[in-house]
Scaffold this motif. Structure first.
Motif, PDB file in Angstrom:
ATOM      1  N   ALA A 165      -5.654   0.644  -1.558  1.00  0.00           N
ATOM      2  CA  ALA A 165      -4.428   0.431  -0.784  1.00  0.00           C
ATOM      3  C   ALA A 165      -3.858   1.782  -0.360  1.00  0.00           C
ATOM      4  N   THR A 166      -3.177   1.778   0.771  1.00  0.00           N
ATOM      5  CA  THR A 166      -2.585   3.020   1.285  1.00  0.00           C
ATOM      6  C   THR A 166      -1.656   3.659   0.251  1.00  0.00           C
ATOM      7  N   ARG A 167      -0.947   2.815  -0.525  1.00  0.00           N
ATOM      8  CA  ARG A 167       0.003   3.372  -1.500  1.00  0.00           C
ATOM      9  C   ARG A 167      -0.694   4.278  -2.516  1.00  0.00           C
ATOM     10  N   MET A 168      -2.001   4.082  -2.727  1.00  0.00           N
ATOM     11  CA  MET A 168      -2.703   4.900  -3.719  1.00  0.00           C
ATOM     12  C   MET A 168      -2.906   6.339  -3.225  1.00  0.00           C
ATOM     13  N   SER A 183       4.368   5.625  -6.245  1.00  0.00           N
ATOM     14  CA  SER A 183       3.316   4.601  -6.147  1.00  0.00           C
ATOM     15  C   SER A 183       3.740   3.437  -5.258  1.00  0.00           C
ATOM     16  N   TYR A 184       5.013   3.408  -4.863  1.00  0.00           N
ATOM     17  CA  TYR A 184       5.466   2.447  -3.841  1.00  0.00           C
ATOM     18  C   TYR A 184       5.838   3.175  -2.553  1.00  0.00           C
ATOM     19  N   VAL A 232      -0.747   8.608  -5.096  1.00  0.00           N
ATOM     20  CA  VAL A 232      -0.853   8.559  -6.558  1.00  0.00           C
ATOM     21  C   VAL A 232      -1.922   9.532  -7.019  1.00  0.00           C
TER      22      VAL A 232
END
Lengths: 407, 407
Positions: free
Chosen positions: A6-9, A134-135, A12
């Motif tokens: 996911a793009t959010r990663m 992470s969000y 991270v």
């Protein structure tokens, strides 16, 4: 296979908390790195009794699936603790969480769209930075002085930054600086939060660990508009391994937390909740906290005395009124990560300040934990910390690249 | 204040699991609703011994912060269980989670951007639907027959649906249908997953609870490309209240899970992990599972016998080889939610099938749990279930709006 994440990663990185935890794992290392309570005060004998009695009394219930919001009896006791801090609360104002870290994660999931801006202290708790990252949060940060968050700077940030939605603060004995906000700052802060319509996440893991002076009300006690989400935990006043924290917030927010909890892990370990409830019924938690305060006050004093005596005046450090940490600021351009390498080579660990900055990290800072180290090891370990600091001040950063302790 | 929530919360409704849990809470209600193990088989006496011994042996470690990936000793034992199922594994192939639900949540967070399509069985576990929804997933679903997922339909879905990224499956004694995939379906499934480059989440909570026939390898055992994330749990074979599950996956995926776990809740309760490890060292889990199998097989047989005898042939139900559930399909246009209202009025509960559909719910279905109800109460409760079904078949749905048991 090649995984597409996911793009959010993208935001991270590797777990820095986990890396630092490794530094504390080996018994040969004298570690000021973690935020660990003193295990010699864990109430092990009491917990043996409590475990047997809990299984006898409510074993079938405590081992079964149970309420997502947590044990009603435990929530009721927590409500009493909240009222003692000046926050009106009943069991219905509390949801149990798996540590207060879970409250930060859920606040991020529930409130933040990608690009929403979280306002935080500079520096602040790195576990919060990572959870908000992470969000796909963006950050704005606001400086601290000895009275707490600098409110004029907060207002300036809010006036000049689009998309500020949520403020994350640790007003008592903050991680990493050990700083505590004055009552006046708390009052001015909530006025600003009201004016700019901000969601406030107040993280309160250390509040009960005050070693001098009088307790101050949490910001939640000053909240007239139900905009503060108060996160509490038993990790620092009982045991971290139990993973029991809580949120106190409005009914509307608690309902969102309950749904989010159901999706995330259904419920917190119900045997642990029942055991903690039984412990609170049987033993005097305040007396236990009193022992923690006495030991940690002593260890704080020892660490501060050594630093006051042996560090040059160009090095500044905080004198925390409670909590687990002191924060050290070296003259620039010192690099605390370099210093850590040299300390580790001599079996001593601490945490460089860099990961505690949501943006524009200051490399010349570091955090020292004093709660987890006995006197003799503290004396021995602080000798090394002070020696690597003094050597780095004697020979500026650029000239030591080939130092045998470096990596 | 008026809270503005993240866009992802638009897809999140009230917690249906929690609502149904309420149905099971009152002792007056005979409930076939939950997915609850039989509490009379919880190993309470053994756990009393285990708790004391664990605190004596490793109390200070077990109550402290610990490794995000979980207890190495417990991970090693889980690896042994995985190898016994034909999956090559070491402690390093396992991360501990707070129940397998947390594995579903993390898979959603790690892999899914808004709009990515999750392919699942029709029907499937509602806790998975909700967790994927909370990351703004879209769904495509594929029918089941008595051999498992219908592979031709899966291929058709993959050929005609853009954005299919992840498949979520429960191949053994599925929740809610109780169905089990044949070996041939598993083999064809993994070939299709390889061909279409899908991430596979294999949820395996009931696999050890087989009441007849020979165990089949999990899909993970057929995975030659490390694309399967296998989720296991001790909830159904030990105690749900402990909240201990695990993921077995590639090193790359486990690293993402560890970071995500650190952000979410730092670690799973470490005392519970140490106690489970001690239990596994001291007692024979397989013997314990044997007792569960004997009891649940008996209860399954009793429920199926009653239904076979007293339900008209127009009503179909599954004959599960294991697990906790049977699935009932009434002739359309029956409405199981209506039926539930009438059953609740007579102190009996079950779960309507609607929430188990990711899309296009079939209202004429319902799920019955047989593991949590003793014989006498099962006989009494099933009388009511069968009576409300038979009455609804006698008077079609439209004509009973004013029924006194309705809401």
């Amino acid at each position: 296979m090649t995984f597409r994440y996911a793009t959010r990663m993208d935001q991270v990185g590797p777990s820095i908390i986990r890396e630092f935890a490794r530094l504390t794992a080996s018994p040969e290392i004298i570690s000021f790195a973690g935020g660990l309570p003193a295990p010699e005060l864990f109430p092990i004998e009491q917990l043996k009794e409590v475990a047997v009695r809990t299984l006898d009394k409510v074993g079938r219930l405590a081992l079964q699936y149970s309420d997502t919001a947590g044990s009603p009896a435990l929530r009721d006791k927590i409500a009493g603790r909240m009222r003692a801090m000046g926050v009106p609360a009943t069991a219905e104002s509390i949801n149990i969480l798996s540590g207060s870290q879970q409250g930060i994660e859920f606040a991020a999931k529930i409130f933040l769209d990608p690009g929403d801006v979280v306002v935080c202290e500079r520096p602040t708790y790195l576990g919060a930075i990572n959870a908000f990252h992470s969000y796909q949060a963006q950050f704005a940060d606001v400086g601290l002085d000895d009275e707490g968050m600098i409110i004029d700077e907060l207002v300036q940030v809010l006036e000049t930054t689009a998309g500020c939605k949520l403020v994350y603060v640790v007003p008592d004995f903050q991680n990493p600086t050990g700083r505590t906000w004055s009552l006046e700052r708390r009052q001015r802060f909530i006025e600003v939060a009201n004016r700019y319509d901000l969601i406030v996440v107040e993280d309160h893991p250390y509040g009960a660990l005050r070693y001098e002076g009088l307790p101050l009300p949490p910001i939640k006690a000053l909240d007239t508009e139900e905009r503060v989400l108060f996160l509490g935990t038993f990790s620092k006043i009982f045991c971290p391994g139990f993973r029991i924290g809580w949120i106190t917030a409005s009914q509307e927010v608690l309902a969102k937390f309950a749904v989010t909890k159901g999706n995330a892990d259904l419920q917190t370990n119900s045997l642990a909740q029942a055991e903690l409830n039984e412990f609170l019924d049987t033993y005097d938690l305040e007396a236990h906290i009193g022992k923690l305060r006495d030991l940690y006050r002593h260890r704080r004093d020892l660490m501060l005395d050594i630093m006051g005596r042996d560090l040059p005046s160009a090095v500044r450090f905080t004198r925390p009124l409670g909590g687990l940490f002191t924060w050290v600021e070296l003259p620039d351009p010192a690099d605390a990560t370099e210093l850590l390498s040299r300390a580790i080579a001599r079996k001593v660990a601490f945490v460089p300040g860099t990961p505690f900055y949501a943006r524009d990290a200051r490399a010349s800072t570091l955090r020292l934990n004093f709660s987890n180290t006995a006197d003799d090891r503290m004396v021995e370990g602080m000798k090394v910390v002070i020696d690597v600091i003094n050597r780095s001040l004697a020979s500026p950063a650029g000239s030591v690249a080939g130092h045998p302790g470096g990596r």
